[in-house]
Write a protein that holds these residues in place. Structure first.
Motif, short mmCIF file in Angstrom:
data_model
loop_
_atom_site.label_atom_id
_atom_site.label_comp_id
_atom_site.label_asym_id
_atom_site.label_seq_id
_atom_site.Cartn_x
_atom_site.Cartn_y
_atom_site.Cartn_z
N GLN A 192 -58.74 4.67 52.94
CA GLN A 192 -58.62 3.82 54.12
C GLN A 192 -57.44 4.33 54.95
N PRO A 193 -57.42 4.02 56.25
CA PRO A 193 -56.31 4.50 57.08
C PRO A 193 -54.97 3.94 56.63
N SER A 194 -53.90 4.66 56.95
CA SER A 194 -52.55 4.21 56.62
C SER A 194 -51.55 4.96 57.48
N THR A 195 -50.52 4.27 57.90
CA THR A 195 -49.37 4.92 58.52
C THR A 195 -48.16 4.78 57.60
N ARG A 196 -47.72 3.52 57.37
CA ARG A 196 -46.50 3.26 56.61
C ARG A 196 -46.61 3.74 55.15
N THR A 197 -47.70 3.38 54.49
CA THR A 197 -47.81 3.69 53.06
C THR A 197 -47.85 5.19 52.84
N ARG A 198 -48.65 5.87 53.64
CA ARG A 198 -48.77 7.31 53.45
C ARG A 198 -47.45 8.02 53.74
N ASN A 239 -38.18 -0.61 54.24
CA ASN A 239 -37.98 -0.87 52.81
C ASN A 239 -39.12 -0.38 51.94
N ARG A 240 -40.29 -0.13 52.55
CA ARG A 240 -41.37 0.49 51.77
C ARG A 240 -40.90 1.81 51.16
N LEU A 241 -40.17 2.61 51.96
CA LEU A 241 -39.67 3.91 51.49
C LEU A 241 -38.79 3.74 50.25
N ILE A 251 -53.23 5.38 45.00
CA ILE A 251 -54.54 5.27 45.66
C ILE A 251 -54.64 4.04 46.53
N ARG A 252 -55.22 4.22 47.72
CA ARG A 252 -55.60 3.11 48.62
C ARG A 252 -57.12 3.11 48.75
N THR A 253 -57.71 2.00 48.38
CA THR A 253 -59.15 1.84 48.52
C THR A 253 -59.44 0.35 48.64
N CYS A 300 -46.92 -2.75 46.48
CA CYS A 300 -45.78 -2.05 47.09
C CYS A 300 -45.29 -2.83 48.31
N GLN A 301 -46.23 -3.43 49.05
CA GLN A 301 -45.84 -4.26 50.18
C GLN A 301 -45.08 -5.50 49.69
N GLY A 302 -45.58 -6.12 48.62
CA GLY A 302 -44.91 -7.31 48.08
C GLY A 302 -43.48 -7.01 47.66
N HIS A 361 -44.04 -9.20 58.74
CA HIS A 361 -45.42 -8.75 58.94
C HIS A 361 -45.51 -7.35 58.34
N PRO A 362 -46.54 -7.08 57.53
CA PRO A 362 -46.61 -5.75 56.90
C PRO A 362 -46.91 -4.64 57.92
N LEU A 363 -47.45 -5.01 59.07
CA LEU A 363 -47.84 -4.08 60.12
C LEU A 363 -49.05 -3.25 59.67
N PRO A 364 -49.93 -2.82 60.56
CA PRO A 364 -49.82 -2.95 62.01
C PRO A 364 -50.10 -4.37 62.49
N ALA A 365 -49.37 -4.77 63.57
CA ALA A 365 -49.51 -6.11 64.15
C ALA A 365 -50.46 -6.07 65.35
N1 CP Z 1 -48.31 -2.23 55.62
C1 CP Z 1 -49.09 -1.15 55.36
O1 CP Z 1 -49.61 -0.99 54.25
O2 CP Z 1 -49.18 -0.29 56.41
P1 CP Z 1 -50.21 0.94 56.48
O3 CP Z 1 -51.60 0.36 56.49
O4 CP Z 1 -49.88 1.64 57.78
O5 CP Z 1 -50.00 1.81 55.30
#
Ligand code: CP
Length: 313
Positions: A57-63, A299-301, A109-111, A139-141, A271-275
């Protein structure tokens, strides 16, 4: 330079939901994350280690946070788009787990399907970290609780209100907050309540530590007395076919200035974002003085690097 002895409940272990991890292990991850955030000189704790990052699935922050964090710890991130893997052409999760285990030291993994991550962890010989499923986003929690802790201390006794869809982020906030003895209340409409099993288990964990986890349906009741007001997207990945109905049902649950005014005077917005401006949150809130979303994202990093240091030593 931050150094640790890996917590035995995390060393070599998979992290799929935090539900089965002890509170002291989570606290040690948060403590190390604070140290990593404060000290730009990171140890080469992952030198010689390779970690697969599978994104179906798409990701910005997690990836980006996993990739940068692994590199800063001296490791080698191997980023794999699900559609480019044989997994996307029908290779089984069992076979994928067995083969990747011969090449890498851990799999992130993200799925959508949580059962797929559970199956991956069952068949892999290396630890698996859930980077978001439809059910949990551990990881978000961890990053959420880290952010609350750095704003308010504790976080035992601090109240956080989750408003909107009782989804994966709601579940993971409940579990991470419960482990830290927080009060976590979810304000969600009927039909979109969090999984009652997760609520029950999180509440049991919280009560052992002086906290509480519960659910209401009124968003103003949820935020009353809350130091953190948390919301997430109304249409999660995998729920796109329900978009029109969800936008109608969730409209009263928008986190705007008025809802923030109904929370504690020093409350922050998370907010975990994206908003999505004007849907689950207004730009005036998440770009405003009561926003903690940019710290939460950063803080995810730190928290994921700390988690990897505990898992891979
Ligand atoms: N919050 C979060 O998981 O962002 P991404 O979907 O961009 O990874």
């Amino acid at each position: 330079m931050p150094q640790i002895a890996p917590h035995p409940a995390l060393a070599g272990r998979s992290v799929l939901s935090l539900m089965n991890h002890p509170a002291d292990a989570v606290r040690e991850v948060l403590d190390l994350a604070d140290q990593l955030k404060a000290d730009p000189e990171w140890p080469q704790a992952l030198a010689g280690r390779s970690i697969a990052l599978i994104f179906e699935q798409p990701s910005t922050r997690t990836r980006v946070s996993f990739e940068v964090g692994i590199a800063r710890l001296g490791g080698h991130p191997v980023v794999l788009a699900g559609r480019d893997m044989q997994l996307g052409r029908g290779e089984t999760i069992e076979d994928t787990a067995k083969v990747l285990s011969r090449f890498v030291d851990a799999i992130v993994i993200r799925t959508v399907d949580h059962a797929k991550v559970v199956a991956l962890a069952e068949h892999a010989d290396v630890p698996v970290i859930n980077a978001l499923t439809h059910d949990h986003h551990p990881c978000q929690g961890l990053a959420d609780v880290m952010t609350i802790r750095e704003r308010f201390g504790g976080p035992a006794g601090v109240r956080a209100a989750y408003v909107g869809d009782g989804n994966n982020c709601c579940h993971s906030l409940m579990v991470a907050g419960a482990l830290m003895g927080m009060e976590v209340v979810a304000g969600c409409p009927d039909g979109y309540l969090p999984d009652p099993d997760v609520v029950e288990r999180a509440d049991a964990i919280a009560r052992e530590r002086g906290g509480r986890v519960w659910v209401v349906t009124d968003p103003r009741e949820a935020v009353d007395g809350a130091k953190a007001v948390y919301t997430d997207v109304w249409v999660s990945m995998g729920d796109e076919d329900q978009e029109a109905e969800r936008l109608r049902v969730f409209a009263p649950y928008r986190v705007d200035e008025a809802l923030m005014d109904a929370a504690a005077p020093d409350a922050v917005a998370l907010h975990p974002l994206p908003a999505h401006d004007g849907l689950e949150i207004t730009r005036s809130v998440y770009h405003g003085p009561r926003s903690a979303v940019w710290d939460e994202a950063e803080n995810r990093l730190h928290v994921q690097a700390a988690l990897l240091m505990h898992i891979l030593g």
